[in-house]
Design an enzyme around this catalytic site. Sequence first.
Site, PDB file in Angstrom:
ATOM      1  N   ALA A   1      63.537  77.038   9.338  1.00 52.39           N
ATOM      2  CA  ALA A   1      62.485  77.663   8.543  1.00 52.39           C
ATOM      3  C   ALA A   1      61.878  78.859   9.278  1.00 52.39           C
ATOM      4  O   ALA A   1      61.826  78.891  10.505  1.00 52.39           O
ATOM      5  CB  ALA A   1      61.391  76.649   8.221  1.00 52.39           C
TER       6      ALA A   1
ATOM      7  N   GLU B   1      62.607  69.409  14.654  1.00 56.33           N
ATOM      8  CA  GLU B   1      61.281  69.461  14.035  1.00 56.33           C
ATOM      9  C   GLU B   1      60.203  68.671  14.762  1.00 56.33           C
ATOM     10  O   GLU B   1      59.017  69.040  14.736  1.00 56.33           O
ATOM     11  CB  GLU B   1      61.370  68.971  12.572  1.00 56.33           C
ATOM     12  CG  GLU B   1      62.021  69.956  11.618  1.00 56.33           C
ATOM     13  CD  GLU B   1      63.533  69.847  11.579  1.00 56.33           C
ATOM     14  OE1 GLU B   1      64.161  70.424  10.678  1.00 56.33           O
ATOM     15  OE2 GLU B   1      64.110  69.166  12.469  1.00 56.33           O
TER      16      GLU B   1
ATOM     17  N   GLU C   1      70.282  71.206   8.426  1.00 51.71           N
ATOM     18  CA  GLU C   1      70.159  70.469   7.166  1.00 51.71           C
ATOM     19  C   GLU C   1      71.021  71.121   6.080  1.00 51.71           C
ATOM     20  O   GLU C   1      71.642  70.425   5.266  1.00 51.71           O
ATOM     21  CB  GLU C   1      68.691  70.414   6.735  1.00 51.71           C
ATOM     22  CG  GLU C   1      67.858  69.487   7.606  1.00 51.71           C
ATOM     23  CD  GLU C   1      66.395  69.466   7.232  1.00 51.71           C
ATOM     24  OE1 GLU C   1      65.859  68.381   6.957  1.00 51.71           O
ATOM     25  OE2 GLU C   1      65.768  70.549   7.212  1.00 51.71           O
TER      26      GLU C   1
ATOM     27  N   GLY D   1      66.236  73.381   9.556  1.00 51.96           N
ATOM     28  CA  GLY D   1      66.741  73.592   8.202  1.00 51.96           C
ATOM     29  C   GLY D   1      68.139  74.173   8.167  1.00 51.96           C
ATOM     30  O   GLY D   1      68.877  73.974   7.192  1.00 51.96           O
TER      31      GLY D   1
END
Length: 252
Positions: free
Chosen positions: A54, A122, A102, A99
């Site tokens: 992110a 994270e 992910e 992310g």
Amino acid sequence: GIVVLGLNRSHAKNALNKNLIKMMSKAVDALKSDKKVRTVIFRSEVPGIFCAGADLKERAKMHSSEVSSFVSKARATINEMANLPVPTIAAIDGTALGGGLELALACDIRVAASSAKMGLVETKLAIIPGAGGTQRLPRTIGVSLAKELIFSARVVDGEEAKSIGLISHLVEQNEAGDAAYRRALALAKEFLPQGPVAMRVAKLAINQGMEVDLVTGLAIEEACYAQTIPTKDRIEGLLAFKEKRPPRYKGE
């Protein structure tokens, strides 16, 4: 039949911001119903980086309610990727964090260069993976090891990623920095000769079957198999076999 989606926010290491998520969602939505698409490859156009996760600079300026909305949109977009009816391959030629990993986990197959770095980091920021990481990582490498990686925020290299089953293929990086992409492309070309309807139904059967018990999974397989019986592709496949020639599938 091979579609390549390339991330290219070089100044931000392909960090996922609102605009990039919006563009990704639009691209994936366009691919859903395109019968000409046979395989989708996700790669980076930025040397040495796949996706840094992110965009924390943008997030720092967001109100808490905006953060929740952004994470929900990112999760939904990555879910849309995972639910594409055709095979998807992540070509990881650089760093994939948070992310970014992910995103790769949502693909059916992951190919990485030896120089790649991967991790769900994270917890370092006192948050948890919010775009599918806590669910897809355990399903990929097992519950205990996934917990260890998430709890420690550890970053692994290509060799370790291969040894724990996080990636399917490991390749030595080349001078151009696109070894994983080249391997992904070669893999995608292996898929092209197969029956398009069968490929879509096989993916559906596997994805749905993995979430249920074996008996239910076999019933899903039976139902999916039935979808291939009346297709023109199946008739063409049998005819090509009989005539000892390559089949000419039309996705029907």
